[in-house]
Design a protein around this motif. Sequence first.
Motif, PDB file in Angstrom:
ATOM      1  N   VAL A 205       0.869  -1.174   0.000  1.00 28.38           N
ATOM      2  CA  VAL A 205       0.000   0.000   0.000  1.00 28.38           C
ATOM      3  C   VAL A 205       0.906   1.224   0.000  1.00 28.38           C
ATOM      4  O   VAL A 205       1.718   1.405   0.914  1.00 28.38           O
TER       5      VAL A 205
ATOM      6  N   TRP B  46       0.850   4.733   0.751  1.00 26.06           N
ATOM      7  CA  TRP B  46      -0.039   5.673   1.442  1.00 26.06           C
ATOM      8  C   TRP B  46      -0.005   7.047   0.788  1.00 26.06           C
ATOM      9  O   TRP B  46      -1.028   7.731   0.680  1.00 26.06           O
TER      10      TRP B  46
ATOM     11  N   LEU C  97      -2.113   6.953  -2.321  1.00 24.19           N
ATOM     12  CA  LEU C  97      -3.534   6.941  -1.957  1.00 24.19           C
ATOM     13  C   LEU C  97      -4.008   8.344  -1.583  1.00 24.19           C
ATOM     14  O   LEU C  97      -5.093   8.781  -1.986  1.00 24.19           O
TER      15      LEU C  97
ATOM     16  N   LEU D 133      -6.264   8.404   6.253  1.00 26.08           N
ATOM     17  CA  LEU D 133      -5.068   7.994   5.515  1.00 26.08           C
ATOM     18  C   LEU D 133      -3.850   8.772   5.999  1.00 26.08           C
ATOM     19  O   LEU D 133      -2.763   8.201   6.178  1.00 26.08           O
TER      20      LEU D 133
ATOM     21  N   LYS E 186     -11.618   1.362   5.501  1.00 26.88           N
ATOM     22  CA  LYS E 186     -12.391   0.323   4.808  1.00 26.88           C
ATOM     23  C   LYS E 186     -13.839   0.754   4.606  1.00 26.88           C
ATOM     24  O   LYS E 186     -14.408   0.598   3.524  1.00 26.88           O
TER      25      LYS E 186
ATOM     26  N   ILE F 144      -8.683   3.097  -5.750  1.00 25.82           N
ATOM     27  CA  ILE F 144      -8.643   3.250  -4.290  1.00 25.82           C
ATOM     28  C   ILE F 144      -9.378   2.094  -3.622  1.00 25.82           C
ATOM     29  O   ILE F 144      -8.971   1.591  -2.579  1.00 25.82           O
TER      30      ILE F 144
ATOM     31  N   GLN G  21      -9.447  -0.964  -4.366  1.00 28.35           N
ATOM     32  CA  GLN G  21      -8.648  -2.184  -4.266  1.00 28.35           C
ATOM     33  C   GLN G  21      -7.868  -2.245  -2.958  1.00 28.35           C
ATOM     34  O   GLN G  21      -7.385  -3.312  -2.568  1.00 28.35           O
ATOM     35  N   THR G  22      -7.746  -1.115  -2.274  1.00 34.37           N
ATOM     36  CA  THR G  22      -7.001  -1.072  -1.018  1.00 34.37           C
ATOM     37  C   THR G  22      -7.609  -1.991   0.026  1.00 34.37           C
ATOM     38  O   THR G  22      -6.895  -2.550   0.873  1.00 34.37           O
TER      39      THR G  22
ATOM     40  N   THR H 210      -6.113  -5.375  -0.216  1.00 35.77           N
ATOM     41  CA  THR H 210      -4.707  -5.385   0.198  1.00 35.77           C
ATOM     42  C   THR H 210      -4.583  -5.318   1.715  1.00 35.77           C
ATOM     43  O   THR H 210      -3.756  -6.016   2.321  1.00 35.77           O
ATOM     44  N   LEU H 211      -5.403  -4.487   2.351  1.00 35.48           N
ATOM     45  CA  LEU H 211      -5.366  -4.407   3.806  1.00 35.48           C
ATOM     46  C   LEU H 211      -5.746  -5.743   4.446  1.00 35.48           C
ATOM     47  O   LEU H 211      -5.153  -6.159   5.450  1.00 35.48           O
TER      48      LEU H 211
ATOM     49  N   GLN I 161       5.509   3.853   1.757  1.00 35.65           N
ATOM     50  CA  GLN I 161       4.886   2.661   1.180  1.00 35.65           C
ATOM     51  C   GLN I 161       5.136   1.483   2.114  1.00 35.65           C
ATOM     52  O   GLN I 161       6.263   1.254   2.550  1.00 35.65           O
TER      53      GLN I 161
END
Length: 949
Positions: free
Chosen positions: A484, A486, A489, A536, A584, A626, A628-629, A632-633, A663
Amino acid sequence: MDAKTIYAVVDLETTSNQNQAGRIMQVAVAFVRNQKIINHFSTLVNPGQSIPIGIQKLTHINDAMVKKMPYFEDVAQTLHAMLSETVFVAHNVNFDLPFLNAEFERVGLTPLTNLALDTVALAQILWPTASSYRLGDLTQQLGIDHLNPHRADSDAKATGELLIAAQRKALGLPMITLQQLNDLPLALPRETKQIFAWALAENRRHPQPLANNLEVVDRLALRRFSAPSAYKQHQPELHYPKKEEEQKTLLAPDLDYRHQQARLMNKIYEHYCRTDDLSTNPGENAMVVEAPTGMGKTLGYLVPLAYLALQQGRQVVLSVPTKALQKQVNTTINQTLKSLLPFEVRGVQLKGQQNYLNLQSFKRSLVRDEGSIAMQFVKAQILVWLTETLTGDFDELNLNNVSPDFLRQLTQTANNPEASKFYQHEFVHRQLILSSQATFLVVNHAYLTRQINQITQQEKKPFLVIDEAQNLPDVVLQHSRHQVNWSSLIAQTELLQHSLTTNKNNDLQLILERLPKGHQLEKNFIESFAQLLIHLTNIQQSLYRQFILSVKMPATVGKDEYLVTSDNLTRFWVEHQNDFSQVKQLIQTLQVTLNEMMEAFIQVGTPFSISERQSLADFRYLVEKIGQTINTLQTFQDSMIDYAETSVFWLTDYHGQNGPSIQLTGALLHTKDYFKNNLYPSFLPPLMIGATLFNSAKSTYLYTRLNLDAKTAQVEKFKESFNWSKQAEMLLIEDGVVPSAPDYGNYLAKQILAILGKLSKNTLVLFTSLELMDRVYRLVTENKIYHESKMTVLAQGISGNKSKILKRLQNEKELMVFGALSFWEGIDLPKQQLELLILTRLPFEQPDTILQKVEEQQFTASKQSFFHQSTLPKATLKLRQGVGRLIRSDQDYGAIVILDSRIVHKQYGKTMLKMLPDELPSQVIPASQMVEQLVHFFDQQDLDNKDKE
């Protein structure tokens, strides 16, 4: 457009791609009417300026050839008159027509205002599975004569034939498909879309019955599919042909008997014919086979496993590194193997659901305008493709500039699939039918490691073959990496926020004003973006303070990496659970709001401009990116729990920006116990096979990475198939500059230029660094020696992508290609396609990465040598793979040059050389003798070849 329409198919050769700076040096026109070439015109033109060396090498037109030719103003009036009252056609019309019009205006003529068509866009839609849309590649695939590519006269005639082929292809499409192509809001170059309107009108004037191999389901024309008939799989009485005469009879008349291939067949059959004797402990009793290129290893394992599969009533799961090789092996099964055997075998490719088009999802997309020009273009391609494909596999298509999110939408299964009219026609359903009746299930390594549960639900454990097994651990490690950024993002969120809050007259604002509840949607977006930015930023600043600011490091340019232990990252996650939960939730809210916006957009009847639709597509793309984060989290959380001991986490701090730029990355460090736990329990003991498996005679590197028990493994190593002593020679440069030296790039350029000045053999130059490759490329191509040579130098990423460059090597002569790490393996260039291989540097991995540091710490802790147990084995395997690019058949010959002098002077260099073919002749020489030795070698090969003739 009608039968009387004359199409003027134009091609230009120019001194530059920019019409402000360049001039025309050749112009040609092929005139087409009623699907026939009726006339043509061609002339060289004096451009009034020197022709750049790159253009000369491409077109073979030089200054001397055009010196006495007419200037453009001398032919302009005639050309302008010829083209009036025609439909202008070109392969990339948005280059040729503006360039030509600029030249007309320069000499005082009015620009052309003709209708214009683009054969590139036509070809992309009408032949959606073509491997390339370069004119030379298209004509080759379609069987069109094209004798002199990059010469205007030949290109114009070939493009004329391509136009005719496109017209005929369009006329042959089902009427329902033509209607849908016309209904799509396609934005094609100029008036190209009118071809489909013309074809539809012609079909209505002369209706044709639907072809027998097609059917129409819910207004989609599809290639008809029939389930294969069942066949008897279990035949325990089947006799395996073990003896030499039996195998010769089996292979005749199309294939020759090879002793080593026969030995491989028998060894595999003997190992697996008594499965009760094989261990059930994962990793034990594996068979490990190193089978060099040229011995026929693919048939060597397919033949015995075909017999074993039928005798024991088992399937064979066969995994290969790439999708391209997957297709190749499946073709070998269904064509070559099937024609050899006295019983039926079937091979089926298996891929994940995300690879297959879902018909119901696609049908729904046809009535949706997502605001994207690219998405509508893909829909047009798919409409044509559906009349041809039996698999629905997206890998068949040649798609450009397509959002992965859009493709994912087209693969989604409907909420109630049984209620769909396409239920019995969906491509995933077809694959399940085919796979249930298959002998071989051909997968790629990625599918094998990610979706193993989909192929092991069988009564008897299948056989498992891992072809090019040395690649399997790397696939697992690469798939495990997740990150990720950051800062990225935050920047994307700020960009989206600004698009709604700054310029109130931009396209996005204009769209929202016309949508029902548009103001409420805008308010929801702005509030979500604002809250998302807060959380974020909190996460990024906390990561920076906790893991970076406390570590004192000198200021550097570029980036720094910081290791984060699994325990510390888990603790950080818990402490900042509110921020992560809010991120999320806010992303989910954004996705809901975006869906509401798209539904409203579809319902508005007023058409939107191309600019507005593209702005909406850009906005949607960023929101979905965004989104898709969330996945990944979740992957980070799973890694911290499930793979805490084998995972590595680190932060990257990028310098040169305002404030923190952070990152977070996570990955598996190694594959310890991975295959034992996740793969081997579902199969019989695996067959591991490849051309370059071992890095030394005694190393346990392969067994460790693949979780194999070395004591119980049956190991077979076969001798080289080729006569290296007569087919090749290797030159080792003893006085080369040390690779770490600042002037190493200059040294490489000097040696390459020396070769270019004397030889014109197809050459592959392998690099381990893109940065070094770019530098050497500039030094070489800017040098006078290169300008005066016959050779053309291409570089990966500069002259085109890997597939484009390889295609040129396969079809052209006098090429030198610079390639990076992906060129070191998996490339097949037999005979004159490749005659000289240059290795610029021994292929050691770039040092000082986080993964290497952690791995080195673990080796040190266990009192093992990181260099000898990891670094050197990897480099040795890569070197073997690189050298293996040269000799691919019995008819090949060529030379290898290693410019890295460490191969001569370092002890590990001698270790690496021992793993190259024993019969490969090698000489240690100074750089000054290199060219002389190469010239002598190729002269001798030419004499030997003449003697054979």
